[in-house]
Design an enzyme around this catalytic site. Structure first.
Site, PDB file in Angstrom:
ATOM      1  N   CYS A   1       0.811  -1.220   0.000  1.00  0.00           N
ATOM      2  CA  CYS A   1       0.000   0.000   0.000  1.00  0.00           C
ATOM      3  C   CYS A   1       0.841   1.265   0.000  1.00  0.00           C
ATOM      4  O   CYS A   1       0.316   2.361  -0.210  1.00  0.00           O
ATOM      5  CB  CYS A   1      -0.925   0.012   1.207  1.00  0.00           C
ATOM      6  SG  CYS A   1      -1.700  -1.568   1.562  1.00  0.00           S
TER       7      CYS A   1
ATOM      8  N   CYS B   1     -13.428   0.182   8.348  1.00  0.00           N
ATOM      9  CA  CYS B   1     -12.597  -0.441   7.310  1.00  0.00           C
ATOM     10  C   CYS B   1     -12.729   0.333   6.001  1.00  0.00           C
ATOM     11  O   CYS B   1     -13.831   0.700   5.599  1.00  0.00           O
ATOM     12  CB  CYS B   1     -13.027  -1.890   7.072  1.00  0.00           C
ATOM     13  SG  CYS B   1     -13.133  -2.908   8.566  1.00  0.00           S
TER      14      CYS B   1
ATOM     15  N   LYS C   1     -10.372   5.824   4.341  1.00  0.00           N
ATOM     16  CA  LYS C   1     -11.673   5.370   4.811  1.00  0.00           C
ATOM     17  C   LYS C   1     -12.804   5.801   3.897  1.00  0.00           C
ATOM     18  O   LYS C   1     -13.721   5.016   3.616  1.00  0.00           O
ATOM     19  CB  LYS C   1     -11.921   5.908   6.238  1.00  0.00           C
ATOM     20  CG  LYS C   1     -13.288   5.555   6.812  1.00  0.00           C
ATOM     21  CD  LYS C   1     -13.464   4.054   6.954  1.00  0.00           C
ATOM     22  CE  LYS C   1     -14.898   3.626   7.064  1.00  0.00           C
ATOM     23  NZ  LYS C   1     -15.653   3.684   5.824  1.00  0.00           N
TER      24      LYS C   1
ATOM     25  N   HIS D   1      -9.162   3.457  -1.314  1.00  0.00           N
ATOM     26  CA  HIS D   1      -7.809   2.903  -1.189  1.00  0.00           C
ATOM     27  C   HIS D   1      -7.466   2.002  -2.369  1.00  0.00           C
ATOM     28  O   HIS D   1      -7.376   0.786  -2.239  1.00  0.00           O
ATOM     29  CB  HIS D   1      -7.706   2.128   0.127  1.00  0.00           C
ATOM     30  CG  HIS D   1      -6.338   1.605   0.431  1.00  0.00           C
ATOM     31  ND1 HIS D   1      -5.185   2.168  -0.055  1.00  0.00           N
ATOM     32  CD2 HIS D   1      -5.937   0.543   1.200  1.00  0.00           C
ATOM     33  CE1 HIS D   1      -4.134   1.490   0.380  1.00  0.00           C
ATOM     34  NE2 HIS D   1      -4.563   0.494   1.135  1.00  0.00           N
TER      35      HIS D   1
END
Length: 384
Positions: free
Chosen positions: A84, A207, A327, A331
């Site tokens: 990431c 998540c 969030k 992502h």
């Protein structure tokens, strides 16, 4: 050693785009980065660094040249894979090339397409960034890993599930202002804490989503940059650590984040108190709390108090994740770090639209790979 500047930055929306490819998404991000630099001549770009995990297995080999050639950039291209943190590291590599004198203009960016695979396949591709033998192959997911970190934090400090939810509520409110956000809606504290449990104590609202998207940043030397339209890269720091959380000494910190921040602060001759706005890696709500402490915004165990006091709200002393963060903004793994820099560039040059903050001079981007096997921190400074 000469200075490096961000002279342009752009991104796609983050979300689900079945009619787009990874090539077309990256090309759009590049086009917007060039346009933000007043139509900067793409022929002046010396090289490119592209971050991606390669979710789904599409074009794992030579994916860097695949996207830059499609975007019309026939330049040497390097692919970076650090989970990431891939495009955060791509930006760092671009800064190194410019500062060293090997290039005057480097395009740094990243991309990911994640929504065209099944849930099981997506879980697999996300899991490859965890420790393979003792985490992924034993069934541990990243939600499970961060849930362990959250459980340890709630047990050790004066924090509750509602404090995790406060981070989510804040970021959803910010994301609702962002036309590029994947989840552009607000939520309440009750909804966030009472959501479906994904991995106890983390609920669905704690998540981040899996997203498609791309982002691109133009990093240039002081000889190329025009101060009115540029943000100086004051410092950049990176660090690595053991990939598995169980291999580390703590579950309530990400040591690589702290080390990367220390290096960035030292290079910039700045400290946490100098930061006016931050984009931090909140893949799960607990990650934002850990970031506050690892980046020096507060002492250990005090992150929940910052949220309760509203310090990190957009109208607080230190706004965090005004883009919506991972969030709410989303992502897309390879695009996330560069996307953080895009947001800071817009804030520091007065181009953030409805999200624009007043009086911001120093911005911090914090990008983490996996559960902390890698981290990179970038400090940008507005030109006065």
């Amino acid at each position: 050693m000469r200075d490096a500047y961000v002279i342009g930055a752009g991104q796609t929306a983050f979300g689900s785009f079945p009619d787009e490819s990874y090539r077309s998404l990256f090309a759009t991000a590049v086009e917007r980065a060039l346009a933000s630099a007043d139509g900067f001549d793409p022929g002046a770009v010396d090289e490119a660094v592209v971050g991606t995990l390669g979710v789904g297995g599409r074009q794992i080999g030579l994916s860097g040249p695949a996207v830059t050639e499609y975007a019309g950039l026939s330049v040497p291209t390097t692919r970076v894979e650090n989970a990431c943190a891939a495009s955060g590291y791509a930006v760092r590599n671009a800064v190194q090339a410019v500062k060293s004198g090997m290039a005057d203009v480097v395009l740094a960016g990243g991309f990911e397409v994640m929504t065209d695979v099944s849930a099981d396949a997506a879980k697999y591709w996300l899991g490859v960034s965890g420790e393979t033998e003792w985490e992924r192959l034993t069934g541990t997911t990243f939600a499970g890993t961060y849930a362990q970190m959250a459980s340890a934090y709630l047990a050790e400090y004066d924090a509750t599930v509602d404090d995790l939810s406060r981070a989510a509520v804040k970021n959803h409110a910010n994301g609702a202002r962002n036309p590029h956000a994947h989840l552009g809606f607000e939520c309440s504290l009750e909804e966030a804490s009472g959501g479906s449990v994904v991995a106890d104590p983390l609920t669905l609202y704690h998540c981040c989503p899996t997203s498609d998207g791309a982002a691109a940043v133009l990093v240039a030397s002081e000889d190329v940059a025009e101060s009115d339209d540029a943000a100086r890269i004051a410092g950049v720091g990176a660090a690595s650590d053991r990939v598995g959380v169980f291999e580390r000494d703590t579950y309530t910190s990400i040591p690589a984040s702290a080390a990367a921040a220390e290096a960035a602060y030292e290079m910039a001759d700045l400290g946490p108190d100098d930061v006016d706005v931050a984009e931090v890696h909140d893949c799960f709500a607990i990650a934002e709390l850990l970031a506050y402490e690892d980046l020096g915004f507060c002492e250990r165990g005090e992150a929940a108090e910052l949220l309760r006091a509203g310090v990190t709200e957009r109208d607080g002393r230190l706004p965090v994740n005004v883009s919506g963060g991972l969030k709410a903004k989303g992502h897309p793994i390879g695009a996330t770090g560069a996307g953080q820099v895009v947001e800071l560039y817009k804030q520091l040059t007065g181009r953030a639209g409805d999200r624009q903050l007043a009086d911001v001079d120093v911005g911090l981007a914090h990008n983490v790979g996996g559960s902390g096997g890698a981290a990179v921190v970038t400090l940008l400074e507005a030109e006065s």
